[in-house]
Design a protein around this motif. Structure first.
Motif, PDB file in Angstrom:
ATOM      1  N   SER A  91     -13.907  12.685   5.750  1.00 26.57           N
ATOM      2  CA  SER A  91     -14.073  11.276   6.059  1.00 26.57           C
ATOM      3  C   SER A  91     -13.669  10.508   4.799  1.00 26.57           C
ATOM      4  O   SER A  91     -14.219  10.747   3.724  1.00 26.57           O
ATOM      5  CB  SER A  91     -15.536  11.027   6.435  1.00 26.57           C
ATOM      6  OG  SER A  91     -15.832   9.668   6.341  1.00 26.57           O
ATOM      7  N   LEU A  92     -12.672   9.651   4.935  1.00 27.10           N
ATOM      8  CA  LEU A  92     -12.079   8.979   3.775  1.00 27.10           C
ATOM      9  C   LEU A  92     -12.157   7.467   3.938  1.00 27.10           C
ATOM     10  O   LEU A  92     -11.819   6.947   5.009  1.00 27.10           O
ATOM     11  CB  LEU A  92     -10.597   9.360   3.641  1.00 27.10           C
ATOM     12  CG  LEU A  92     -10.260  10.847   3.500  1.00 27.10           C
ATOM     13  CD1 LEU A  92      -8.764  11.064   3.683  1.00 27.10           C
ATOM     14  CD2 LEU A  92     -10.722  11.349   2.136  1.00 27.10           C
ATOM     15  N   PRO A  93     -12.560   6.749   2.885  1.00 22.79           N
ATOM     16  CA  PRO A  93     -12.605   5.288   2.986  1.00 22.79           C
ATOM     17  C   PRO A  93     -11.220   4.663   3.075  1.00 22.79           C
ATOM     18  O   PRO A  93     -11.050   3.584   3.633  1.00 22.79           O
ATOM     19  CB  PRO A  93     -13.329   4.857   1.710  1.00 22.79           C
ATOM     20  CG  PRO A  93     -13.302   6.027   0.789  1.00 22.79           C
ATOM     21  CD  PRO A  93     -13.079   7.253   1.609  1.00 22.79           C
ATOM     22  N   GLU A  94     -10.229   5.349   2.515  1.00 26.36           N
ATOM     23  CA  GLU A  94      -8.859   4.828   2.521  1.00 26.36           C
ATOM     24  C   GLU A  94      -7.922   6.010   2.291  1.00 26.36           C
ATOM     25  O   GLU A  94      -8.367   7.085   1.897  1.00 26.36           O
ATOM     26  CB  GLU A  94      -8.676   3.819   1.387  1.00 26.36           C
ATOM     27  CG  GLU A  94      -8.863   4.498   0.037  1.00 26.36           C
ATOM     28  CD  GLU A  94      -9.012   3.547  -1.128  1.00 26.36           C
ATOM     29  OE1 GLU A  94      -8.484   2.435  -1.053  1.00 26.36           O
ATOM     30  OE2 GLU A  94      -9.634   3.944  -2.116  1.00 26.36           O
ATOM     31  N   VAL A  95      -6.639   5.785   2.537  1.00 22.24           N
ATOM     32  CA  VAL A  95      -5.678   6.837   2.235  1.00 22.24           C
ATOM     33  C   VAL A  95      -5.131   6.587   0.834  1.00 22.24           C
ATOM     34  O   VAL A  95      -4.376   5.650   0.604  1.00 22.24           O
ATOM     35  CB  VAL A  95      -4.529   6.864   3.271  1.00 22.24           C
ATOM     36  CG1 VAL A  95      -3.497   7.907   2.872  1.00 22.24           C
ATOM     37  CG2 VAL A  95      -5.088   7.166   4.647  1.00 22.24           C
ATOM     38  N   ASP A  96      -5.566   7.400  -0.089  1.00 21.15           N
ATOM     39  CA  ASP A  96      -5.146   7.282  -1.482  1.00 21.15           C
ATOM     40  C   ASP A  96      -4.395   8.573  -1.796  1.00 21.15           C
ATOM     41  O   ASP A  96      -5.000   9.634  -1.969  1.00 21.15           O
ATOM     42  CB  ASP A  96      -6.400   7.120  -2.351  1.00 21.15           C
ATOM     43  CG  ASP A  96      -6.085   7.125  -3.845  1.00 21.15           C
ATOM     44  OD1 ASP A  96      -4.987   7.557  -4.239  1.00 21.15           O
ATOM     45  OD2 ASP A  96      -6.975   6.705  -4.616  1.00 21.15           O
ATOM     46  N   SER A  97      -3.060   8.480  -1.840  1.00 23.25           N
ATOM     47  CA  SER A  97      -2.283   9.720  -1.919  1.00 23.25           C
ATOM     48  C   SER A  97      -2.470  10.429  -3.262  1.00 23.25           C
ATOM     49  O   SER A  97      -2.402  11.652  -3.321  1.00 23.25           O
ATOM     50  CB  SER A  97      -0.810   9.478  -1.601  1.00 23.25           C
ATOM     51  OG  SER A  97      -0.343   8.400  -2.331  1.00 23.25           O
ATOM     52  N   VAL A  98      -2.731   9.687  -4.328  1.00 21.78           N
ATOM     53  CA  VAL A  98      -2.980  10.347  -5.617  1.00 21.78           C
ATOM     54  C   VAL A  98      -4.270  11.168  -5.522  1.00 21.78           C
ATOM     55  O   VAL A  98      -4.332  12.336  -5.932  1.00 21.78           O
ATOM     56  CB  VAL A  98      -3.083   9.298  -6.757  1.00 21.78           C
ATOM     57  CG1 VAL A  98      -3.502   9.959  -8.061  1.00 21.78           C
ATOM     58  CG2 VAL A  98      -1.748   8.572  -6.925  1.00 21.78           C
ATOM     59  N   TRP A  99      -5.289  10.576  -4.936  1.00 18.88           N
ATOM     60  CA  TRP A  99      -6.582  11.258  -4.769  1.00 18.88           C
ATOM     61  C   TRP A  99      -6.410  12.482  -3.863  1.00 18.88           C
ATOM     62  O   TRP A  99      -6.871  13.575  -4.190  1.00 18.88           O
ATOM     63  CB  TRP A  99      -7.588  10.263  -4.160  1.00 18.88           C
ATOM     64  CG  TRP A  99      -8.998  10.745  -4.153  1.00 18.88           C
ATOM     65  CD1 TRP A  99      -9.962  10.462  -5.070  1.00 18.88           C
ATOM     66  CD2 TRP A  99      -9.613  11.613  -3.178  1.00 18.88           C
ATOM     67  NE1 TRP A  99     -11.133  11.100  -4.738  1.00 18.88           N
ATOM     68  CE2 TRP A  99     -10.944  11.809  -3.580  1.00 18.88           C
ATOM     69  CE3 TRP A  99      -9.167  12.234  -2.007  1.00 18.88           C
ATOM     70  CZ2 TRP A  99     -11.856  12.603  -2.862  1.00 18.88           C
ATOM     71  CZ3 TRP A  99     -10.049  13.034  -1.290  1.00 18.88           C
ATOM     72  CH2 TRP A  99     -11.373  13.209  -1.728  1.00 18.88           C
ATOM     73  N   LEU A 100      -5.717  12.274  -2.736  1.00 20.43           N
ATOM     74  CA  LEU A 100      -5.563  13.366  -1.764  1.00 20.43           C
ATOM     75  C   LEU A 100      -4.766  14.529  -2.340  1.00 20.43           C
ATOM     76  O   LEU A 100      -5.083  15.697  -2.105  1.00 20.43           O
ATOM     77  CB  LEU A 100      -4.851  12.850  -0.510  1.00 20.43           C
ATOM     78  CG  LEU A 100      -5.782  12.221   0.520  1.00 20.43           C
ATOM     79  CD1 LEU A 100      -4.975  11.407   1.518  1.00 20.43           C
ATOM     80  CD2 LEU A 100      -6.583  13.307   1.234  1.00 20.43           C
ATOM     81  N   GLU A 101      -3.760  14.185  -3.100  1.00 23.55           N
ATOM     82  CA  GLU A 101      -2.914  15.224  -3.685  1.00 23.55           C
ATOM     83  C   GLU A 101      -3.747  16.089  -4.633  1.00 23.55           C
ATOM     84  O   GLU A 101      -3.669  17.318  -4.607  1.00 23.55           O
ATOM     85  CB  GLU A 101      -1.751  14.549  -4.413  1.00 23.55           C
ATOM     86  CG  GLU A 101      -0.519  15.411  -4.591  1.00 23.55           C
ATOM     87  CD  GLU A 101      -0.600  16.261  -5.843  1.00 23.55           C
ATOM     88  OE1 GLU A 101      -0.208  17.438  -5.758  1.00 23.55           O
ATOM     89  OE2 GLU A 101      -1.078  15.762  -6.883  1.00 23.55           O
ATOM     90  N   ALA A 102      -4.575  15.449  -5.439  1.00 21.51           N
ATOM     91  CA  ALA A 102      -5.413  16.193  -6.381  1.00 21.51           C
ATOM     92  C   ALA A 102      -6.485  16.998  -5.654  1.00 21.51           C
ATOM     93  O   ALA A 102      -6.743  18.155  -5.988  1.00 21.51           O
ATOM     94  CB  ALA A 102      -6.066  15.228  -7.385  1.00 21.51           C
ATOM     95  N   PHE A 103      -7.088  16.392  -4.645  1.00 24.18           N
ATOM     96  CA  PHE A 103      -8.106  17.096  -3.865  1.00 24.18           C
ATOM     97  C   PHE A 103      -7.511  18.362  -3.241  1.00 24.18           C
ATOM     98  O   PHE A 103      -8.079  19.457  -3.334  1.00 24.18           O
ATOM     99  CB  PHE A 103      -8.658  16.170  -2.768  1.00 24.18           C
ATOM    100  CG  PHE A 103      -9.648  16.840  -1.854  1.00 24.18           C
ATOM    101  CD1 PHE A 103     -10.991  16.868  -2.184  1.00 24.18           C
ATOM    102  CD2 PHE A 103      -9.226  17.462  -0.684  1.00 24.18           C
ATOM    103  CE1 PHE A 103     -11.913  17.510  -1.355  1.00 24.18           C
ATOM    104  CE2 PHE A 103     -10.135  18.108   0.145  1.00 24.18           C
ATOM    105  CZ  PHE A 103     -11.484  18.128  -0.191  1.00 24.18           C
TER     106      PHE A 103
END
Ligand code: ADP
Ligand code: MG
Length: 321
Positions: A91-103
């Motif tokens: 469950s994500l508050p927004e699509v943050d590609s930098v965050w997602l890539e690191a996760f």
């Protein structure tokens, strides 16, 4: 960059680089299709990490990806299961590609090391929360349940205990008297599931649990399930110099006894199999320490180095307490 839900799944979660022949169909359809090997049992476990509860919102997303998977693999290890598949609900508050890539990087590095395939999941918008369900295979004769400990069994713990709790105190702004906190933050943010240890001791141990809520609480589960009690010698606990120093200075045993997040394994073994156990783990880098004994009765009793009993009532972490 704005990604659709479909693109997001495709980009970050459709292929982590683990291919397994027991995954007949992975991410992309309504269900995954999976083949449990003949003669083995399926071990299933699920854990959720919620922002603000299990981690601070600004935590390094790479470590979060690692930890979300690690805590579930730790449950499989505690059962004596070989990891096979995981699903991931985000469950994500927004699509943050930098965050997602690191996760995804943190998640997949551990998935590759453990040989687990991500076979499906769910992605929604909402407060940041991560749920992982892990699936592994166990042999009926070698599964390590919580209810197998018997009076006379020896209690072993993999080391170290309390480093993560010390890091958590430091992160909350408490001075724990350490110049370099990085190894402690590493223990808190990058726990290592004890899969090698699990594979070595299953079939020998009478019971096992992983330490996620603190030794007293988790060993308490073994006692309750088996209808037994535990006597722990505190001078036998595997403590780092930092945790030992902190206990000496403050008299506060809660850090090693009730601090969560260690993800060490606590196992019991009958005395007749002690030699076999020690031989089975001698080649591992993860060391086992004998910390006490199972007795009749109920509850966990802790004996101080001077022989007296620790009187304060150390409890583990309870989300609803
Ligand atoms: P449906 O609407 O049929 O439930 P979804 O749109 O939720 O399908 O998901 C599409 C596919 O993507 C499914 O195979 C699902 O398992 C997978 N999926 C969704 N989110 C994730 C995720 N975070 N990680 C891995 N797989 C995911
Ligand atoms: Mg869905």
């Amino acid at each position: 960059m704005s990604l659709s839900e479909f693109d997001l799944i495709q980009t970050y979660f459709s292929d982590l680089g683990v291919s397994r022949s027991d995954v007949l169909l992975g991410v992309g359809d309504d269900c995954a299709l999976l083949q449990v090997p003949e003669g083995r049992q399926l071990a299933v476990s699920i854990d959720t990490l919620v922002s603000g509860r299990h981690f601070l919102p600004d935590v390094d997303p790479e470590s979060l990806g690692h930890k979300a998977l690690a805590v579930n693999l730790s449950d499989l290890a505690a059962m004596g299961a070989d990891p096979a598949w995981v699903t991931l609900a985000l469950s994500l508050p927004e699509v943050d590609s930098v965050w997602l890539e690191a996760f995804a990087r943190g998640f997949s590095a551990l998935a590759v090391r453990a040989g687990v395939a991500l076979v499906g999941g769910d992605t929604t918008r909402g407060r940041l929360s991560i749920t992982v369900q892990a699936h592994g295979f166990v042999d009926r004769q070698r599964v390590m349940r919580r209810d197998g400990a018997r009076p006379g069994d020896l209690i072993y713990l993999s080391g170290w205990l309390g480093d993560a709790a010390l890091a958590l105190l430091a992160r909350r702004g408490i001075d724990v008297g350490l110049a370099d906190l990085s190894p402690f933050y590493r223990r808190l943010d990058w726990p290592e599931p004890r899969l090698d240890l699990s594979a070595a001791v299953r079939g020998i141990a009478s019971a096992a649990i992983d330490i996620s809520d603190g030794l007293v609480a988790d060993l308490g589960h073994i006692c309750k399930a088996g209808g037994v009690s535990a006597a722990i010698q505190l001078d036998r606990l595997p403590l780092s110099a930092a945790v030992y120093g902190y206990v000496q200075k403050t008299g506060d045993w809660a850090v090693p006894l009730a601090g969560g997040d260690d993800y060490e394994l606590c196992i019991t073994v009958s005395p007749e199999r002690e030699k076999e156990l020690e031989a089975a783990v001698s080649h591992l880098s993860t060391k086992l320490h004998r910390i006490g004994v199972i007795e009749e009765g109920e509850g966990v009793r802790c004996r101080l180095p001077n022989g007296s009993r620790l009187e304060n009532d150390v409890k583990g972490y309870d989300h609803f307490a």
